[in-house]
Motif scaffolding. Sequence first.
Motif, PDB file in Angstrom:
ATOM      1  N   GLN A  57       0.835  -1.194   0.000  1.00 59.34           N
ATOM      2  CA  GLN A  57       0.000   0.000   0.000  1.00 59.34           C
ATOM      3  C   GLN A  57       0.878   1.256   0.000  1.00 59.34           C
ATOM      4  N   GLY A  58       0.586   2.184  -0.914  1.00 58.22           N
ATOM      5  CA  GLY A  58       1.331   3.436  -0.988  1.00 58.22           C
ATOM      6  C   GLY A  58       2.603   3.364  -1.824  1.00 58.22           C
ATOM      7  N   ASP A  59       2.943   2.159  -2.299  1.00 63.28           N
ATOM      8  CA  ASP A  59       4.127   1.981  -3.140  1.00 63.28           C
ATOM      9  C   ASP A  59       3.939   2.616  -4.514  1.00 63.28           C
ATOM     10  N   LEU A  60       5.057   2.974  -5.123  1.00 60.47           N
ATOM     11  CA  LEU A  60       5.075   3.366  -6.538  1.00 60.47           C
ATOM     12  C   LEU A  60       6.038   2.379  -7.191  1.00 60.47           C
ATOM     13  N   VAL A  61       5.502   1.291  -7.704  1.00 55.11           N
ATOM     14  CA  VAL A  61       6.350   0.205  -8.194  1.00 55.11           C
ATOM     15  C   VAL A  61       6.537   0.302  -9.706  1.00 55.11           C
ATOM     16  N   ALA A  62       7.792   0.269 -10.146  1.00 51.00           N
ATOM     17  CA  ALA A  62       8.088   0.251 -11.579  1.00 51.00           C
ATOM     18  C   ALA A  62       8.480  -1.152 -12.000  1.00 51.00           C
ATOM     19  N   VAL A  63       7.937  -1.596 -13.139  1.00 53.90           N
ATOM     20  CA  VAL A  63       8.401  -2.840 -13.746  1.00 53.90           C
ATOM     21  C   VAL A  63       9.250  -2.445 -14.946  1.00 53.90           C
ATOM     22  N   ILE A  64      10.502  -2.900 -14.967  1.00 53.28           N
ATOM     23  CA  ILE A  64      11.364  -2.578 -16.100  1.00 53.28           C
ATOM     24  C   ILE A  64      11.847  -3.874 -16.746  1.00 53.28           C
ATOM     25  N   GLY A  65      12.321  -3.739 -17.967  1.00 54.07           N
ATOM     26  CA  GLY A  65      12.800  -4.901 -18.711  1.00 54.07           C
ATOM     27  C   GLY A  65      12.753  -4.567 -20.186  1.00 54.07           C
ATOM     28  N   PRO A  66      13.574  -5.254 -20.988  1.00 54.42           N
ATOM     29  CA  PRO A  66      13.656  -4.946 -22.420  1.00 54.42           C
ATOM     30  C   PRO A  66      12.327  -5.176 -23.148  1.00 54.42           C
ATOM     31  N   ASN A  67      12.226  -4.688 -24.374  1.00 56.47           N
ATOM     32  CA  ASN A  67      11.050  -4.951 -25.201  1.00 56.47           C
ATOM     33  C   ASN A  67      10.794  -6.444 -25.258  1.00 56.47           C
ATOM     34  N   GLY A  68       9.535  -6.821 -25.086  1.00 53.36           N
ATOM     35  CA  GLY A  68       9.172  -8.231 -25.172  1.00 53.36           C
ATOM     36  C   GLY A  68       9.435  -9.021 -23.900  1.00 53.36           C
ATOM     37  N   ALA A  69       9.842  -8.331 -22.825  1.00 49.38           N
ATOM     38  CA  ALA A  69      10.151  -9.027 -21.560  1.00 49.38           C
ATOM     39  C   ALA A  69       8.902  -9.620 -20.906  1.00 49.38           C
ATOM     40  N   GLY A  70       7.743  -9.099 -21.272  1.00 50.36           N
ATOM     41  CA  GLY A  70       6.496  -9.636 -20.725  1.00 50.36           C
ATOM     42  C   GLY A  70       5.768  -8.676 -19.788  1.00 50.36           C
ATOM     43  N   LYS A  71       6.157  -7.411 -19.790  1.00 50.17           N
ATOM     44  CA  LYS A  71       5.580  -6.421 -18.864  1.00 50.17           C
ATOM     45  C   LYS A  71       4.079  -6.203 -19.117  1.00 50.17           C
ATOM     46  N   THR A  72       3.736  -5.945 -20.385  1.00 49.22           N
ATOM     47  CA  THR A  72       2.324  -5.709 -20.708  1.00 49.22           C
ATOM     48  C   THR A  72       1.502  -6.973 -20.453  1.00 49.22           C
ATOM     49  N   THR A  73       2.064  -8.116 -20.810  1.00 51.70           N
ATOM     50  CA  THR A  73       1.354  -9.379 -20.563  1.00 51.70           C
ATOM     51  C   THR A  73       1.104  -9.560 -19.067  1.00 51.70           C
ATOM     52  N   LEU A  74       2.111  -9.254 -18.246  1.00 45.73           N
ATOM     53  CA  LEU A  74       1.944  -9.345 -16.794  1.00 45.73           C
ATOM     54  C   LEU A  74       0.801  -8.437 -16.330  1.00 45.73           C
TER      55      LEU A  74
END
Length: 244
Positions: free
Chosen positions: A26-43
Motif C-alpha cells: 500500500q502506498g508503493d510506486l512500483v516500476a516494472v522494467i525490462g527490455p522490449n518483449g520481456a512480458g511487462k504488458t502481458t503481466l
Amino acid sequence: MLQVEHLHKSFADFKAVAGADLTVRQGDLVAVIGPNGAGKTTLFNLITGHLTPDRGRILFKDVDVTGLPAHEICRKGIARSFQIANIFPRLSVFRNVQVSVLSQKKLSHTLFRPAQTLVVEETNRILDSVGLSDKKLDIAGSLSHGDKRVLEIAIALGNEPELLILDEPTAGMSPDETTTTMDLVKRLATEQGLTILFCEHDMDVVFNVATSIMVMQHGQTIIQGRPQEVRQNVTVQEAYLGGA
Ligand SMILES: Nc1ncnc2c1ncn2[C@@H]1O[C@H](COP(=O)(O)OP(=O)(O)OP(=O)(O)O)[C@@H](O)[C@H]1O
Ligand SMILES: [Mg+2]
C-alpha cells in the motif's frame, strides 16, 4: 496490497510470462522494467484480468483474484491505462471522464438530478486533479498526445481505484510532457493515497519516481527491490542497465 506468485502465460508454445513474482505494498510506486518483449504488458494484462494465467496466483488485498474477468477485478479496485491510449476520441474530455464515473457508480443518465450533480462534481474534481480542467470541453481526439495519455489516467481514476496500473504512461511524450506526467503520478500517490504500478523504459523516470523496482527478462522476475538495491545488482547491470 498485491501479491503475484510464480505467474505463467504462454501464447501457443511461446512463454511470454514464465515465472513472474511481484509485491506491491500500500502506498508503493512500483516500476516494472525490462527490455522490449520481456512480458511487462502481458503481466499487467494478467493482473487486470484481460488475460488468464496458465499457472500462478494473484492476490489483491489477500483475496485470490486469479482468473477473474476484467470487470470484476476493476470493481475490486484495480484500474489501468493501456500502452496505447484508449479514449473516446469524438467525445469531450469531460464526457470521457464522466462516462467512467457513471459506470463505476452504476448510474444511468436517466437518473434524478442530485445523482447527476454528484457525478459532475466528481468528474470536475478528477479533471482538476490531473490538470485538464481548462480543456474539459475540448474534443478528446483533438488533444495533444501527452494530454490524451493524461486523459486516460483521468478515465482510470473515474473507477475510484486503490491500485492504479499504468502501462508506459510517458510513451511517445516530449521530455516536458514526461516530467509533467510523472509529477502528476507522484502527486496521485502522495496526495490521493493511491498505490501505483507502472512500467517504463526511461530509466531516469524510473529511478526518480519508483519506491520499488521489479526487473523482468524473458518473462521472469530477476529481482525486486528498492531503487538502490536494483541499481547495484550485477545481473541487472549486465542484462539491462548496460553496465551503468
Ligand atoms: N497475444 C499475443 N499473442 C502472441 N504473442 C504475444 C501476445 N502478446 C504478447 N506476445 C509476445 O509476448 C512477448 C511479451 O510481450 P509483452 O507485450 O508483454 O512485452 P513488453 O515487456 O510489454 O514489451 P514492450 O516493452 O515492447 O512493451 C513478446 O514477445 C510478444 O510478442
Ligand atoms: Mg509493453
